[in-house]
Write an enzyme that holds these catalytic residues in place. Sequence first.
Site, PDB file in Angstrom:
ATOM      1  N   GLU A 116      12.315  14.527 -19.736  1.00 50.48           N
ATOM      2  CA  GLU A 116      13.461  13.720 -20.127  1.00 50.48           C
ATOM      3  C   GLU A 116      14.645  14.516 -20.672  1.00 50.48           C
ATOM      4  OE1 GLU A 116      13.777  10.548 -19.600  1.00 50.48           O
ATOM      5  OE2 GLU A 116      11.747  10.156 -18.881  1.00 50.48           O
ATOM      6  N   SER A 122      -6.338 -19.482  14.370  1.00 52.44           N
ATOM      7  CA  SER A 122      -5.969 -20.806  14.872  1.00 52.44           C
ATOM      8  C   SER A 122      -5.112 -21.603  13.904  1.00 52.44           C
ATOM      9  CB  SER A 122      -7.227 -21.597  15.224  1.00 52.44           C
ATOM     10  OG  SER A 122      -7.895 -21.013  16.328  1.00 52.44           O
TER      11      SER A 122
END
Length: 680
Positions: free
Chosen positions: A96, A366
Amino acid sequence: MSREMTGTDAGSAASGRAGRWLWLLATAFSLLVLAAASLAALVEYTPLPEASIPQSTTILDSEGNVLAALQGGVNRRTVALRDISPWLIKATIAAEDRRFYEHSGLDARGLLRAAWIDARHLSKEQGASTLTQQLARNLYLSHERTWTRKLKEALYAAKLERRFSKDEILEMYLNQIYYGHGAYGAEAASLLYFGKHARELNLAESAMLAGIPKGPRYYSPHLHYEQAKARQATVLQTMTETRYIGAALAARTRSEAVAIQPLPKGKGQIAPYFADYVRKLAAQYLGTDEKLLTEGGLQIVTTLDSRVQSAAEAAVAKQLPENGELQAALVAIDPSTGYIKAMVGGRDYGQNQFNRVFATTRQPGSSFKPILYAAALSEGAVTATTRFRSEPTLFYYDDYRKVYRPSNYNDRYFNGEIGLRQAIRSSDNIYAVNTIMKVGPEQVIQMARKLGITARLDAVPSLALGTFPVSPFEMASAYSAFAAGGDRAEPVAIVRIADRNGRVLYSAKPRREQIVSPQLAYVLSDLMRSVFDTGGTAHRISRMLTRPVAAKSGTTPSDAWFVGYTTELVTSVWVGYDKGRTITQSEAHRAAPIFADFTEKALADIAPHSFPLPDGVVQTYVDSATGLLATADCPEHRVLESFIAGTEPTESCAPIRSLQQESDTNSSPWWKKLRHWWKS
């Protein structure tokens, strides 16, 4: 004539220019001193604002009850810097702010670099925040990307640097930063992800944890382990560049597997998959980050019905083996509004947070056929009495260059002509492929798109049998148009979002569109109800249902589906394995009971309603053996069918007695034929 400048004149001019430069330099220096003094005074005398205390964002159901899937909001455990692993401290600084101990709150080099990039791209996207600036932003400011916020951030960072030591700032930062899943600070995050205290973290765990704040959701090892590992590798690389570790140690650490603790589900927690979905949508709607969503005190009002959700979770749990890998997904939508009423993304959120409701790797089989038949009915390609032969058939397509040979389940055929109702009832594949060859696969794809299906669909005959993956969410959304008389409402999960002061930030405005006519929707629903008849694919659960339901099952080697609806609720259910392994016949039969059990419990307080019969639908008795209008002379195969007005049959069935008499007459001797002629 011009005269030449004398030495005295030249000297005077040079002296004047030097004087002006000295005056400019003195003025600039004075201004700089004044600016520095003003800045110093600003830093010295401007008080720090009151620290912003994170406030949990609440996700509410449709009745205003807080959903327990919020995961506790803010989870924070403050510890001293000495109780945090040195590996995590080094990894955090490397990832950082590698010059943390060198600057005074602002990294001038990084700031100039970011400003240059922003100026070139005319944006404010490039970050150059130090740990101190991040702390200032988290304590005192919002996360909006404006120059005003950046200037305040710099001022407050300088103020923090004057008031606190570097180690004190680092301690505050490591207790303040957000690590995802509601965890703030290194101690809470260590316990959440690794089940150990922050002081106990090793290098591999520290590097992974230090990488999470960059994107708490994206780099969460719970949600995206591979992405978390990739980010860990980046952090380890920065640690080598800052000489915190050597290259050999970094390489060994990268190869280590990191054990991640499962997320705690929490007592009484419901709808965790839905809550994750809501967070994602809210971030899209507001254009903000997850951290603000979690701690910003927002109120997100959703469409979920907690009672219906409980019924969904109970139905899924009842049908899945207690110990096993079989998974299920369920999503239910109110067709009149598009409101999502229930969502179950899997058997155990604590073990696996992947939401299978949105999985796009499942073939619907289906259960896709109603979309095919909607297209065919819309184009007038078929009606309830259209007949095709149910027998092994070869289908040629692509200008007869390709051949497709579908088969029925277990190779069972009627070996004769059947109508559309029988085809839906028994899920006859040959009939379905005959239909798509007649209407055209392009028309089927067009219908699917109108119904909200965005998945890839190819214009080939096998499309009729649901061979292209579609998510359970898309299937429920598509069927909702049939349930609502052809009028499809865009699915909605969030009704509105308000900030902590009650100001509305977002309000849902779902789109509605009439996809098919009310007449077509009714005819299709009437046909789909026959799956519960004797011989139908859903007959075994017909006794579980006490209300009119239209539905269609779907089964592939690895997927079992049941998608159906009443006038009040559309539900899509999928059962299978995450890795696509083959399901057994008994496992395939679990989807339909989940649907039936859920539907009855979800609608227990609502009286059954029939599908409303719209104007423009003709209902008449037909002879199912021929597809012609039934008369008193052919009563044996008499069935009531529904037709869009103008498509009903107009020719009556031939009298059975007359046909028999004609047969007898043709085979009789000439004198009997004469007698028959005489009597007639």
